[in-house]
Design an enzyme around this catalytic site. Structure first.
Site: not given
Length: 163
Positions: A10, A33
């Site tokens: 990710d 994030d």
């Protein structure tokens, strides 16, 4: 990155998406994030992923406070918060939410100073980025769908390759 086998996919997908969508030639990119953890990743001006930092996310930090100080009230993570709380609930929300925003800004500054690069492109993503959005200037880019856009971009690049 020294331990590529432990690097979350990710993080790479977000870095690729941020560079592709928002990168400017000669500028570093920092991707934040905000999920269970808050990851802050640095991509140099040559589009090389160098690494970053992993901190507890907003919910993780809030739950840690609840567990370790059970006499404090539980809070809701809404974006309407003042730096100077006037109730215990407001004080906790200020510390958790605005403290997290300040940590992110501080890490961006520290990464810029350590890399000797100024004016990075900073992209925030993740479900909890909306909670801190009001704490950031227009210099920061918010893209809650960055990971999906990154997956799509990587798919487009690789769709004609066979296994």
């Amino acid at each position: 990155y020294h331990t590529k086998e432990t690097l979350g996919v990710d993080r790479l997908v977000n870095a690729a998406a941020a560079c592709f969508l928002y990168g400017i030639q000669g500028k570093p990119v920092i991707v934040i994030d905000m999920g269970t953890a808050t990851t802050i990743d640095y991509v140099n001006p040559q589009n090389e992923f160098l690494g970053g930092a992993i901190a507890p996310g907003l919910v993780s930090a809030s739950k840690g406070l609840e567990i370790n100080a059970p006499e404090l009230p539980q809070i809701d993570l809404s974006s309407d918060v003042s730096a100077i709380g006037r109730t215990t609930d407001e004080c906790i929300r200020s510390g958790v939410i605005l403290g997290h925003a300040a940590m992110i800004k501080g890490m961006v500054d520290l990464m810029s100073a350590q890399s000797h690069e100024t004016g990075p492109i900073v992209v925030l993503t993740g479900g909890l980025s909306e909670v801190v959005k009001e704490s950031f200037s227009d210099r920061y880019i918010f893209d809650k769908n960055l990971t999906l856009k990154g997956l799509y971009h990587i798919y487009r690049i690789n769709r004609h390759q066979t296994c």
